[in-house]
Design a protein around this motif. Structure first.
Motif, short mmCIF file in Angstrom:
data_model
loop_
_atom_site.label_atom_id
_atom_site.label_comp_id
_atom_site.label_asym_id
_atom_site.label_seq_id
_atom_site.Cartn_x
_atom_site.Cartn_y
_atom_site.Cartn_z
N ILE A 182 36.16 52.90 30.40
CA ILE A 182 35.74 52.33 31.54
C ILE A 182 37.03 51.38 32.06
O ILE A 182 37.46 50.08 31.07
CB ILE A 182 34.05 51.35 30.97
N ILE A 183 36.29 51.20 32.62
CA ILE A 183 37.69 50.17 33.71
C ILE A 183 36.60 49.52 34.16
O ILE A 183 36.03 49.50 35.54
CB ILE A 183 38.69 50.66 34.46
N ASP A 184 36.74 47.85 34.01
CA ASP A 184 36.55 46.77 35.13
C ASP A 184 37.06 46.24 35.97
O ASP A 184 38.18 45.88 35.61
CB ASP A 184 35.81 45.73 33.99
N VAL A 185 37.36 46.55 37.12
CA VAL A 185 37.70 45.78 37.89
C VAL A 185 37.78 44.62 39.00
O VAL A 185 38.59 43.63 39.57
CB VAL A 185 37.35 46.78 39.58
N ARG A 186 36.68 43.83 38.20
CA ARG A 186 36.41 42.23 38.19
C ARG A 186 37.71 41.16 37.87
O ARG A 186 38.70 41.68 37.54
CB ARG A 186 35.68 41.83 37.23
N THR A 187 37.74 40.29 38.63
CA THR A 187 39.00 39.34 38.32
C THR A 187 39.84 38.95 36.80
O THR A 187 37.86 39.26 36.07
CB THR A 187 39.60 38.29 38.81
N TYR A 188 40.57 38.33 36.57
CA TYR A 188 40.63 38.24 34.35
C TYR A 188 39.37 37.48 34.88
O TYR A 188 39.07 37.36 33.17
CB TYR A 188 41.67 38.20 34.93
N GLU A 189 38.65 35.81 35.24
CA GLU A 189 38.97 35.51 35.05
C GLU A 189 36.50 35.48 34.97
O GLU A 189 36.33 35.10 34.28
CB GLU A 189 38.62 34.62 36.28
N GLU A 190 36.53 36.35 35.43
CA GLU A 190 34.95 37.30 35.06
C GLU A 190 35.41 37.77 34.29
O GLU A 190 34.18 37.94 33.92
CB GLU A 190 35.02 37.66 36.82
N PHE A 191 36.13 39.04 33.88
CA PHE A 191 35.73 39.47 32.81
C PHE A 191 36.22 38.67 31.39
O PHE A 191 35.32 38.91 30.39
CB PHE A 191 37.16 40.47 32.86
N ALA A 192 36.51 37.58 31.47
CA ALA A 192 36.55 36.79 30.37
C ALA A 192 35.12 36.08 29.65
O ALA A 192 35.15 36.22 29.48
CB ALA A 192 37.75 35.24 30.55
N GLY A 193 34.40 36.17 31.06
CA GLY A 193 33.28 35.96 31.45
C GLY A 193 32.13 36.42 31.11
O GLY A 193 30.97 35.99 30.58
#
Length: 103
Positions: A26-37
């Motif tokens: 699974i690759i999440d293509v959101r920003t690093y900040e969004e992913f951290a949330g």
């Protein structure tokens, strides 16, 4: 198949299950900040803005990909990029919806 399925926004449960059977990543293509949330456990964060520069790294994983993001739009763009580069990929839609389908 309905119009939403044709456009890539319909129910993807069967397709996701098939990719899960193939040990897809699974690759999440959101920003690093969004992913951290919040994100799916064991997913990889490769923001859409840099995904093209990571194609070789993704190919080295030698696995199909389920792309996700916040709503499904960016993951749809990422899916097109990955497919254009010979990577088996589906758009999993929003990460929260995908997470519920993986359980």
């Amino acid at each position: 198949m309905g119009i939403l399925d044709f456009l890539g926004f319909g129910d993807k449960s069967a397709q996701i299950a098939a990719f899960k059977e193939k040990n897809a990543i699974i690759i999440d293509v959101r920003t690093y900040e969004e992913f951290a949330g919040g994100h799916i456990q064991n997913s990889k964060n490769i923001p859409l803005q840099i995904i093209e520069s990571k194609i070789n790294d993704i190919k080295k994983l030698n696995k199909p990909v389920i792309a996700c993001c916040r709503s499904g739009n960016r993951s749809g763009m990422a899916t097109n990029i990955l497919k254009r580069n010979g990577i088996e990929c589906i758009n999993g839609g929003s990460w929260q919806s995908l997470q519920s389908k993986l359980q």
